[in-house]
Design a protein around this motif. Structure first.
Motif, PDB file in Angstrom:
ATOM      1  N   SER A 166      -0.769  13.450  -5.915  1.00  0.00           N
ATOM      2  CA  SER A 166       0.656  13.286  -5.666  1.00  0.00           C
ATOM      3  C   SER A 166       0.929  11.829  -5.257  1.00  0.00           C
ATOM      4  CB  SER A 166       1.097  14.266  -4.576  1.00  0.00           C
ATOM      5  OG  SER A 166       2.491  14.290  -4.490  1.00  0.00           O
ATOM      6  N   LEU A 167       2.139  11.572  -4.822  1.00  0.00           N
ATOM      7  CA  LEU A 167       2.564  10.205  -4.521  1.00  0.00           C
ATOM      8  C   LEU A 167       2.333   9.869  -3.049  1.00  0.00           C
ATOM      9  CD1 LEU A 167       4.346  11.271  -7.012  1.00  0.00           C
ATOM     10  CD2 LEU A 167       5.774   9.294  -6.505  1.00  0.00           C
ATOM     11  N   THR A 168       1.914   8.631  -2.804  1.00  0.00           N
ATOM     12  CA  THR A 168       1.736   8.134  -1.448  1.00  0.00           C
ATOM     13  C   THR A 168       2.633   6.926  -1.254  1.00  0.00           C
ATOM     14  OG1 THR A 168      -0.567   8.877  -1.393  1.00  0.00           O
ATOM     15  CG2 THR A 168       0.105   7.204   0.220  1.00  0.00           C
ATOM     16  N   PHE A 175      -1.597   1.078   5.116  1.00  0.00           N
ATOM     17  CA  PHE A 175      -1.227  -0.024   4.220  1.00  0.00           C
ATOM     18  C   PHE A 175      -0.799  -1.216   5.062  1.00  0.00           C
ATOM     19  CE2 PHE A 175      -1.530   2.341   0.352  1.00  0.00           C
ATOM     20  CZ  PHE A 175      -1.189   3.645   0.695  1.00  0.00           C
ATOM     21  N   VAL A 176      -1.290  -2.407   4.700  1.00  0.00           N
ATOM     22  CA  VAL A 176      -0.993  -3.602   5.491  1.00  0.00           C
ATOM     23  C   VAL A 176      -0.441  -4.704   4.615  1.00  0.00           C
ATOM     24  CG1 VAL A 176      -2.685  -3.083   7.282  1.00  0.00           C
ATOM     25  CG2 VAL A 176      -3.381  -4.411   5.287  1.00  0.00           C
ATOM     26  N   ILE A 177       0.314  -5.584   5.237  1.00  0.00           N
ATOM     27  CA  ILE A 177       1.014  -6.635   4.506  1.00  0.00           C
ATOM     28  C   ILE A 177       0.054  -7.598   3.833  1.00  0.00           C
ATOM     29  CG2 ILE A 177       1.227  -8.068   6.569  1.00  0.00           C
ATOM     30  CD1 ILE A 177       3.983  -8.958   5.497  1.00  0.00           C
ATOM     31  N   ASP A 178      -1.090  -7.864   4.439  1.00  0.00           N
ATOM     32  CA  ASP A 178      -2.032  -8.814   3.843  1.00  0.00           C
ATOM     33  C   ASP A 178      -2.572  -8.292   2.519  1.00  0.00           C
ATOM     34  OD1 ASP A 178      -3.532  -9.977   6.982  1.00  0.00           O
ATOM     35  OD2 ASP A 178      -1.648 -10.453   5.970  1.00  0.00           O
ATOM     36  N   LYS A 179      -2.704  -7.008   2.406  1.00  0.00           N
ATOM     37  CA  LYS A 179      -3.249  -6.402   1.197  1.00  0.00           C
ATOM     38  C   LYS A 179      -2.139  -6.146   0.155  1.00  0.00           C
ATOM     39  CE  LYS A 179      -6.165  -4.006  -1.386  1.00  0.00           C
ATOM     40  NZ  LYS A 179      -7.267  -4.663  -2.143  1.00  0.00           N
ATOM     41  N   PHE A 180      -0.962  -5.781   0.633  1.00  0.00           N
ATOM     42  CA  PHE A 180       0.153  -5.411  -0.258  1.00  0.00           C
ATOM     43  C   PHE A 180       1.429  -6.168   0.127  1.00  0.00           C
ATOM     44  CE2 PHE A 180      -1.997  -2.040  -2.443  1.00  0.00           C
ATOM     45  CZ  PHE A 180      -2.829  -1.440  -1.511  1.00  0.00           C
ATOM     46  N   PRO A 181       1.435  -7.476  -0.017  1.00  0.00           N
ATOM     47  CA  PRO A 181       2.660  -8.207   0.316  1.00  0.00           C
ATOM     48  C   PRO A 181       3.800  -7.834  -0.631  1.00  0.00           C
ATOM     49  CG  PRO A 181       1.024  -9.681  -0.656  1.00  0.00           C
ATOM     50  CD  PRO A 181       0.331  -8.371  -0.420  1.00  0.00           C
ATOM     51  N   VAL A 190      -0.829  -6.685  -5.218  1.00  0.00           N
ATOM     52  CA  VAL A 190      -2.065  -6.040  -4.790  1.00  0.00           C
ATOM     53  C   VAL A 190      -3.099  -7.159  -4.697  1.00  0.00           C
ATOM     54  CG1 VAL A 190      -3.720  -4.193  -5.217  1.00  0.00           C
ATOM     55  CG2 VAL A 190      -1.367  -3.981  -6.057  1.00  0.00           C
ATOM     56  N   SER A 191      -3.542  -7.451  -3.488  1.00  0.00           N
ATOM     57  CA  SER A 191      -4.372  -8.632  -3.241  1.00  0.00           C
ATOM     58  C   SER A 191      -5.852  -8.282  -3.135  1.00  0.00           C
ATOM     59  CB  SER A 191      -3.937  -9.304  -1.925  1.00  0.00           C
ATOM     60  OG  SER A 191      -2.586  -9.641  -1.952  1.00  0.00           O
ATOM     61  N   ASN A 192      -6.674  -9.247  -3.516  1.00  0.00           N
ATOM     62  CA  ASN A 192      -8.126  -9.101  -3.370  1.00  0.00           C
ATOM     63  C   ASN A 192      -8.573  -7.706  -3.810  1.00  0.00           C
ATOM     64  OD1 ASN A 192     -10.781  -9.690  -2.653  1.00  0.00           O
ATOM     65  ND2 ASN A 192     -10.481  -9.098  -0.515  1.00  0.00           N
ATOM     66  N   MET A 193      -8.306  -7.420  -5.053  1.00  0.00           N
ATOM     67  CA  MET A 193      -8.468  -6.048  -5.553  1.00  0.00           C
ATOM     68  C   MET A 193      -9.921  -5.598  -5.617  1.00  0.00           C
ATOM     69  SD  MET A 193      -5.576  -5.768  -8.508  1.00  0.00           S
ATOM     70  CE  MET A 193      -5.851  -7.366  -9.237  1.00  0.00           C
ATOM     71  N   SER A 194     -10.076  -4.305  -5.415  1.00  0.00           N
ATOM     72  CA  SER A 194     -11.364  -3.626  -5.576  1.00  0.00           C
ATOM     73  C   SER A 194     -11.141  -2.420  -6.477  1.00  0.00           C
ATOM     74  CB  SER A 194     -11.910  -3.187  -4.218  1.00  0.00           C
ATOM     75  OG  SER A 194     -11.090  -2.178  -3.675  1.00  0.00           O
ATOM     76  N   PRO A 195     -12.204  -1.842  -7.014  1.00  0.00           N
ATOM     77  CA  PRO A 195     -12.018  -0.661  -7.882  1.00  0.00           C
ATOM     78  C   PRO A 195     -11.216   0.461  -7.226  1.00  0.00           C
ATOM     79  CG  PRO A 195     -14.226  -1.507  -8.124  1.00  0.00           C
ATOM     80  CD  PRO A 195     -13.596  -2.295  -6.997  1.00  0.00           C
ATOM     81  N   GLU A 196     -11.258   0.547  -5.900  1.00  0.00           N
ATOM     82  CA  GLU A 196     -10.500   1.594  -5.193  1.00  0.00           C
ATOM     83  C   GLU A 196      -8.991   1.412  -5.316  1.00  0.00           C
ATOM     84  OE1 GLU A 196     -14.439   1.528  -4.299  1.00  0.00           O
ATOM     85  OE2 GLU A 196     -13.111  -0.130  -3.701  1.00  0.00           O
ATOM     86  N   ASP A 197      -8.564   0.230  -5.731  1.00  0.00           N
ATOM     87  CA  ASP A 197      -7.131  -0.031  -5.922  1.00  0.00           C
ATOM     88  C   ASP A 197      -6.647   0.442  -7.292  1.00  0.00           C
ATOM     89  OD1 ASP A 197      -7.640  -3.123  -4.201  1.00  0.00           O
ATOM     90  OD2 ASP A 197      -6.721  -1.287  -3.398  1.00  0.00           O
ATOM     91  N   SER A 198      -7.553   0.897  -8.126  1.00  0.00           N
ATOM     92  CA  SER A 198      -7.150   1.417  -9.439  1.00  0.00           C
ATOM     93  C   SER A 198      -6.242   2.618  -9.235  1.00  0.00           C
ATOM     94  CB  SER A 198      -8.375   1.818 -10.255  1.00  0.00           C
ATOM     95  OG  SER A 198      -9.187   0.694 -10.516  1.00  0.00           O
TER      96      SER A 198
END
Lengths: 112, 115
Positions: free
Chosen positions: B42-44, B61-67, B80-88
């Motif tokens: 579902s949606l987050t 969720f934090v501003i540094d990661k998702f400005p 979406v900053s400094n992406m990792s596979p978990e951000d897919s």
């Protein structure tokens, strides 16, 4: 226990059948209730929106809210293969809180 | 109602890089939101984007990661900053044209894959 419970399915029915999709919720303060349809690889599309107990009809779709039982339903009449999608319920409070609380979504498959 | 467009519709990105997603609405709206939807989930809610003020982030969720930027009443970006596979995930822009509790509409989403 989640605030909103929705059976994820999949629910598979033959074309032309009446489909019943349901959500239960625990917070009696919820006042706004929505049903969204989401096709694969698309954004959710608002289908029905209601804020009172009872039925609301729009074409082949009927949304039903029973606040006393904390239960909402979406009925689809004369189901079509094009109705195959994931259906999500969502609800919110009647105040300045903007947040929608979502069900898990039910995947519906209409077999031709 | 509101018509919402998002760019890009999809992207494949390398680990450690950043991606900015744009959301454009066809009318002025006060309330704009960014969501994430992982496959089969579902949606987050990530954050609420307020015009003229800082975005309000949800727990986790934090501003540094998702400005987020919201320069006017019809446009917003999510990075979406400094992406990792978990951000897919699929990232969705959403608006509520009316008051709180009113109808809410979604864009088509941005499908992000991080390798």
């Amino acid at each position: 226990q989640k605030e909103v419970e929705q059976d994820p399915g999949p629910l598979s029915v033959p074309e032309g059948a009446i489909v019943s999709l349901n959500c239960t919720y625990s917070n009696s303060a919820f006042q706004y209730f929505m049903w969204y349809r989401q096709y694969s690889r698309k954004g959710p599309e608002l289908l029905m929106y209601t804020y009172s107990s009872g039925n609301k009809e729009d074409g082949r779709f009927t949304a039903q809210v029973d606040k006393s039982s904390k239960y909402i339903s979406l009925f689809i009449r004369d189901s079509q293969p094009s109705d195959s999608a994931t259906y999500l319920c969502a609800m919110s409070l009647m105040d300045s809180n903007y947040q929608l609380i979502w069900g898990a979504g039910t995947k519906l498959i209409i077999k031709p | 109602s509101a018509v919402i467009s998002q760019k890009p519709s999809r992207d494949i990105c390398q680990r450690g890089t950043s991606l900015t997603i744009q959301c454009q609405v066809d009318s002025q709206v006060t309330m704009m939101f960014w969501y994430r939807q992982q496959p089969g989930q579902s949606l987050t809610l990530i954050a609420t984007a307020n015009q003229g003020s800082e975005a309000t982030y949800e727990s986790g969720f934090v501003i540094d990661k998702f400005p987020i930027s919201r320069p006017n009443l019809t446009f917003s970006t999510l990075t979406v900053s400094n992406m990792s596979p978990e951000d897919s995930s699929i990232y969705l822009c959403s608006v509520r044209p009316g008051l709180a509790g009113d109808e809410q509409y979604f864009g088509p989403g941005t499908r992000l894959t991080v390798t």
